[in-house]
Design a protein around this motif. Structure first.
Motif, PDB file in Angstrom:
ATOM      1  N   ARG A 146       1.636   4.252  -3.066  1.00  0.00           N
ATOM      2  CA  ARG A 146       1.591   5.477  -2.787  1.00  0.00           C
ATOM      3  C   ARG A 146       2.614   6.307  -3.034  1.00  0.00           C
ATOM      4  O   ARG A 146       2.825   7.416  -2.579  1.00  0.00           O
ATOM      5  CB  ARG A 146       0.783   5.800  -1.625  1.00  0.00           C
ATOM      6  CG  ARG A 146      -0.822   5.634  -1.719  1.00  0.00           C
ATOM      7  CD  ARG A 146      -1.359   4.831  -0.616  1.00  0.00           C
ATOM      8  NE  ARG A 146      -2.740   4.627  -0.818  1.00  0.00           N
ATOM      9  CZ  ARG A 146      -3.126   3.536  -1.400  1.00  0.00           C
ATOM     10  NH1 ARG A 146      -2.419   2.500  -1.663  1.00  0.00           N
ATOM     11  NH2 ARG A 146      -4.552   3.168  -1.501  1.00  0.00           N
ATOM     12  N   TRP A 201       0.959  -1.179   0.200  1.00  0.00           N
ATOM     13  CA  TRP A 201       0.137  -0.149   0.029  1.00  0.00           C
ATOM     14  C   TRP A 201       0.842   1.140  -0.019  1.00  0.00           C
ATOM     15  O   TRP A 201       0.673   2.169  -0.743  1.00  0.00           O
ATOM     16  CB  TRP A 201      -0.835  -0.016   1.032  1.00  0.00           C
ATOM     17  CG  TRP A 201      -1.829   1.017   1.279  1.00  0.00           C
ATOM     18  CD1 TRP A 201      -3.132   1.266   0.707  1.00  0.00           C
ATOM     19  CD2 TRP A 201      -1.548   2.278   2.120  1.00  0.00           C
ATOM     20  NE1 TRP A 201      -3.624   2.307   1.057  1.00  0.00           N
ATOM     21  CE2 TRP A 201      -2.630   3.158   1.908  1.00  0.00           C
ATOM     22  CE3 TRP A 201      -0.718   2.761   2.932  1.00  0.00           C
ATOM     23  CZ2 TRP A 201      -2.987   4.342   2.565  1.00  0.00           C
ATOM     24  CZ3 TRP A 201      -0.688   3.921   3.561  1.00  0.00           C
ATOM     25  CH2 TRP A 201      -1.935   4.728   3.368  1.00  0.00           C
ATOM     26  N   CYS A 202       1.954   1.176   0.833  1.00  0.00           N
ATOM     27  CA  CYS A 202       2.811   2.377   0.933  1.00  0.00           C
ATOM     28  C   CYS A 202       3.488   2.669  -0.392  1.00  0.00           C
ATOM     29  O   CYS A 202       3.540   3.637  -1.128  1.00  0.00           O
ATOM     30  CB  CYS A 202       4.055   2.106   2.085  1.00  0.00           C
ATOM     31  SG  CYS A 202       3.120   2.335   3.469  1.00  0.00           S
TER      32      CYS A 202
END
Length: 50
Positions: A40, A36-37
């Motif tokens: 982004r 997820w990091c």
């Protein structure tokens, strides 16, 4: 990731969590969070806050 960070991460999952099911669940969630990091653009965990 610096080698010392990799080692600490690995030691946490292999030495600190004795139950295999718990270890597997924690590892799965950690991989999901890191993915997820990455999606982004977060290349470091340093700036991440709660």
């Amino acid at each position: 990731m610096p080698e010392s960070s990799r080692l600490k991460f690995l030691e946490f999952f292999t030495a600190q969590i004795r139950n295999a099911n718990t270890r597997r669940s924690y590892a799965k969630v950690a991989v999901e969070f890191l993915s997820w990091c990455e999606l982004r653009g977060a290349l470091s965990l340093g700036p991440i806050r709660r």
